[in-house]
Design a protein around this motif. Structure first.
Motif, PDB file in Angstrom:
ATOM      1  N   LEU A  43     -11.186  43.294  16.021  1.00  0.00           N
ATOM      2  CA  LEU A  43     -12.120  44.273  15.468  1.00  0.00           C
ATOM      3  C   LEU A  43     -13.431  43.619  15.047  1.00  0.00           C
ATOM      4  O   LEU A  43     -13.443  42.463  14.612  1.00  0.00           O
ATOM      5  CB  LEU A  43     -11.513  44.956  14.238  1.00  0.00           C
ATOM      6  CG  LEU A  43     -10.441  45.990  14.500  1.00  0.00           C
ATOM      7  CD1 LEU A  43      -9.778  46.410  13.189  1.00  0.00           C
ATOM      8  CD2 LEU A  43     -11.022  47.200  15.201  1.00  0.00           C
ATOM      9  N   ALA A  44     -14.494  44.382  15.148  1.00  0.00           N
ATOM     10  CA  ALA A  44     -15.798  43.931  14.671  1.00  0.00           C
ATOM     11  C   ALA A  44     -15.853  44.048  13.148  1.00  0.00           C
ATOM     12  O   ALA A  44     -15.094  44.810  12.542  1.00  0.00           O
ATOM     13  CB  ALA A  44     -16.902  44.783  15.294  1.00  0.00           C
ATOM     14  N   GLN A  45     -16.766  43.314  12.551  1.00  0.00           N
ATOM     15  CA  GLN A  45     -17.038  43.459  11.123  1.00  0.00           C
ATOM     16  C   GLN A  45     -17.956  44.662  10.956  1.00  0.00           C
ATOM     17  O   GLN A  45     -19.067  44.671  11.496  1.00  0.00           O
ATOM     18  CB  GLN A  45     -17.718  42.191  10.582  1.00  0.00           C
ATOM     19  CG  GLN A  45     -18.085  42.253   9.118  1.00  0.00           C
ATOM     20  CD  GLN A  45     -16.865  42.282   8.218  1.00  0.00           C
ATOM     21  OE1 GLN A  45     -15.908  41.572   8.445  1.00  0.00           O
ATOM     22  NE2 GLN A  45     -16.914  43.115   7.200  1.00  0.00           N
ATOM     23  N   THR A  65     -20.625  44.206  13.931  1.00  0.00           N
ATOM     24  CA  THR A  65     -20.994  42.999  14.667  1.00  0.00           C
ATOM     25  C   THR A  65     -19.722  42.211  14.963  1.00  0.00           C
ATOM     26  O   THR A  65     -18.759  42.252  14.191  1.00  0.00           O
ATOM     27  CB  THR A  65     -21.972  42.097  13.881  1.00  0.00           C
ATOM     28  OG1 THR A  65     -21.378  41.727  12.648  1.00  0.00           O
ATOM     29  CG2 THR A  65     -23.290  42.790  13.641  1.00  0.00           C
ATOM     30  N   ILE A  66     -19.760  41.518  16.076  1.00  0.00           N
ATOM     31  CA  ILE A  66     -18.640  40.672  16.470  1.00  0.00           C
ATOM     32  C   ILE A  66     -19.215  39.444  17.151  1.00  0.00           C
ATOM     33  O   ILE A  66     -20.284  39.513  17.777  1.00  0.00           O
ATOM     34  CB  ILE A  66     -17.657  41.451  17.386  1.00  0.00           C
ATOM     35  CG1 ILE A  66     -16.330  40.721  17.491  1.00  0.00           C
ATOM     36  CG2 ILE A  66     -18.279  41.755  18.735  1.00  0.00           C
ATOM     37  CD1 ILE A  66     -15.193  41.598  18.010  1.00  0.00           C
ATOM     38  N   THR A  67     -18.539  38.333  16.995  1.00  0.00           N
ATOM     39  CA  THR A  67     -18.990  37.078  17.600  1.00  0.00           C
ATOM     40  C   THR A  67     -18.100  36.760  18.794  1.00  0.00           C
ATOM     41  O   THR A  67     -16.879  36.811  18.691  1.00  0.00           O
ATOM     42  CB  THR A  67     -18.948  35.931  16.575  1.00  0.00           C
ATOM     43  OG1 THR A  67     -19.747  36.299  15.447  1.00  0.00           O
ATOM     44  CG2 THR A  67     -19.476  34.637  17.176  1.00  0.00           C
ATOM     45  N   THR A  75     -23.909  43.416  18.548  1.00  0.00           N
ATOM     46  CA  THR A  75     -23.819  44.672  17.815  1.00  0.00           C
ATOM     47  C   THR A  75     -22.958  45.609  18.644  1.00  0.00           C
ATOM     48  O   THR A  75     -23.200  45.779  19.844  1.00  0.00           O
ATOM     49  CB  THR A  75     -25.218  45.294  17.602  1.00  0.00           C
ATOM     50  OG1 THR A  75     -26.012  44.369  16.856  1.00  0.00           O
ATOM     51  CG2 THR A  75     -25.127  46.614  16.866  1.00  0.00           C
ATOM     52  N   VAL A  76     -21.957  46.216  18.021  1.00  0.00           N
ATOM     53  CA  VAL A  76     -21.080  47.146  18.733  1.00  0.00           C
ATOM     54  C   VAL A  76     -21.073  48.496  18.034  1.00  0.00           C
ATOM     55  O   VAL A  76     -21.168  48.557  16.822  1.00  0.00           O
ATOM     56  CB  VAL A  76     -19.636  46.590  18.855  1.00  0.00           C
ATOM     57  CG1 VAL A  76     -19.594  45.391  19.764  1.00  0.00           C
ATOM     58  CG2 VAL A  76     -19.047  46.242  17.501  1.00  0.00           C
ATOM     59  N   PRO A  77     -21.052  49.611  18.757  1.00  0.00           N
ATOM     60  CA  PRO A  77     -20.920  49.636  20.192  1.00  0.00           C
ATOM     61  C   PRO A  77     -22.198  49.243  20.933  1.00  0.00           C
ATOM     62  O   PRO A  77     -22.137  48.860  22.097  1.00  0.00           O
ATOM     63  CB  PRO A  77     -20.542  51.073  20.507  1.00  0.00           C
ATOM     64  CG  PRO A  77     -21.146  51.858  19.400  1.00  0.00           C
ATOM     65  CD  PRO A  77     -21.072  50.968  18.198  1.00  0.00           C
ATOM     66  N   GLU A 175     -13.715  54.291  18.418  1.00  0.00           N
ATOM     67  CA  GLU A 175     -12.913  54.581  17.231  1.00  0.00           C
ATOM     68  C   GLU A 175     -12.676  53.300  16.429  1.00  0.00           C
ATOM     69  O   GLU A 175     -12.573  53.320  15.229  1.00  0.00           O
ATOM     70  CB  GLU A 175     -11.563  55.182  17.627  1.00  0.00           C
ATOM     71  CG  GLU A 175     -11.655  56.574  18.225  1.00  0.00           C
ATOM     72  CD  GLU A 175     -12.157  57.612  17.227  1.00  0.00           C
ATOM     73  OE1 GLU A 175     -11.910  57.478  15.999  1.00  0.00           O
ATOM     74  OE2 GLU A 175     -12.805  58.562  17.679  1.00  0.00           O
ATOM     75  N   ASN A 176     -12.558  52.184  17.137  1.00  0.00           N
ATOM     76  CA  ASN A 176     -12.294  50.886  16.537  1.00  0.00           C
ATOM     77  C   ASN A 176     -13.366  49.918  17.011  1.00  0.00           C
ATOM     78  O   ASN A 176     -13.226  49.303  18.072  1.00  0.00           O
ATOM     79  CB  ASN A 176     -10.911  50.379  16.955  1.00  0.00           C
ATOM     80  CG  ASN A 176      -9.817  51.366  16.587  1.00  0.00           C
ATOM     81  OD1 ASN A 176      -9.528  51.580  15.420  1.00  0.00           O
ATOM     82  ND2 ASN A 176      -9.233  51.986  17.599  1.00  0.00           N
ATOM     83  N   PRO A 177     -14.472  49.787  16.268  1.00  0.00           N
ATOM     84  CA  PRO A 177     -15.596  48.978  16.721  1.00  0.00           C
ATOM     85  C   PRO A 177     -15.198  47.561  17.128  1.00  0.00           C
ATOM     86  O   PRO A 177     -14.507  46.867  16.394  1.00  0.00           O
ATOM     87  CB  PRO A 177     -16.540  48.958  15.513  1.00  0.00           C
ATOM     88  CG  PRO A 177     -16.208  50.219  14.780  1.00  0.00           C
ATOM     89  CD  PRO A 177     -14.729  50.389  14.959  1.00  0.00           C
ATOM     90  N   GLY A 178     -15.605  47.178  18.340  1.00  0.00           N
ATOM     91  CA  GLY A 178     -15.326  45.865  18.864  1.00  0.00           C
ATOM     92  C   GLY A 178     -14.192  45.858  19.874  1.00  0.00           C
ATOM     93  O   GLY A 178     -14.087  44.966  20.687  1.00  0.00           O
ATOM     94  N   ILE A 179     -13.349  46.872  19.816  1.00  0.00           N
ATOM     95  CA  ILE A 179     -12.219  46.926  20.747  1.00  0.00           C
ATOM     96  C   ILE A 179     -12.523  47.842  21.925  1.00  0.00           C
ATOM     97  O   ILE A 179     -12.023  47.662  23.017  1.00  0.00           O
ATOM     98  CB  ILE A 179     -10.928  47.377  20.024  1.00  0.00           C
ATOM     99  CG1 ILE A 179     -10.552  46.311  18.995  1.00  0.00           C
ATOM    100  CG2 ILE A 179      -9.793  47.593  20.991  1.00  0.00           C
ATOM    101  CD1 ILE A 179      -9.319  46.610  18.197  1.00  0.00           C
ATOM    102  N   GLY A 180     -13.387  48.838  21.716  1.00  0.00           N
ATOM    103  CA  GLY A 180     -13.768  49.730  22.802  1.00  0.00           C
ATOM    104  C   GLY A 180     -12.838  50.899  22.984  1.00  0.00           C
ATOM    105  O   GLY A 180     -12.989  51.675  23.914  1.00  0.00           O
TER     106      GLY A 180
END
Length: 182
Positions: A43-45, A65-67, A75-77, A175-180
């Motif tokens: 998951l993104a922060q 954000t995710i690294t 930046t997501v999405p 729905e879950n930022p960073g996972i898509g």
């Protein structure tokens, strides 16, 4: 039978042209391989809980954000201009906006006329899942006022000179930022 043979031959040539000799998929500009890919896991922060709160029954519009494995921050999405750009005029907006009974109820003269550099008038009717940014001749004219479901539709009027270059950036919210996942 002749057209079937041509179709099969075309498909074979197309597939052959798309194959890669080392059996690794290419990415980006076609020069890299899967080994060169930038990827993230988990998951993104969350940096913003939501761009708009439309109450129960709507999806979230969180930003995070995710690294990635190569140290790049993403930046997501997606990076958007939602907070700073003009919003497109509503045709149908169940999230606190206007909803017209039908298209005949639209007073087109009441829709702001935006300037993209020129004298010819254009009208765009836009329905995007979930979010859009409309660029005309490189200039950002309007963004979607509802960056998620419930679904909405919009109209944008602008002046431009031909030839006109239209770009529409679309973002599918998560729905879950960073996972898509939706």
């Amino acid at each position: 039978m002749k057209s079937l043979t041509k179709s099969l031959l075309f498909a074979t040539v197309l597939l052959s042209a798309c194959s890669v000799s080392d059996n690794e998929p290419t990415i980006g500009d076609g020069e890299g391989t899967a080994k060169d890919a930038s990827y993230s896991t988990g998951l993104a922060q969350e940096t913003q809980a939501g761009l708009v709160d439309c109450g129960s029954g709507s999806r979230i519009s969180a930003v995070g954000t995710i690294t990635s494995n190569d140290g790049k921050a993403w930046t997501v999405p997606a990076k958007t201009h939602f907070d700073t750009a003009p919003k497109a005029t509503d045709l149908h907006n169940e999230c606190g906006g206007e909803t017209l009974a039908n298209l005949e109820a639209l007073d087109l003269a009441s829709v702001p006329l935006m300037d993209a550099g020129g004298n010819e008038e254009f009208t765009f009717y836009i329905f995007a899942d979930n979010y859009f940014e409309l660029y005309v001749n490189g200039k950002l004219l309007a963004v979607d006022p509802v960056p998620f479901t419930p679904f909405n539709s919009n109209v944008v009027r602008f002046k431009a000179s031909r030839p006109v270059t239209i770009a529409l950036m679309g973002v599918d919210w998560e729905e879950n930022p960073g996972i898509g996942s939706e």
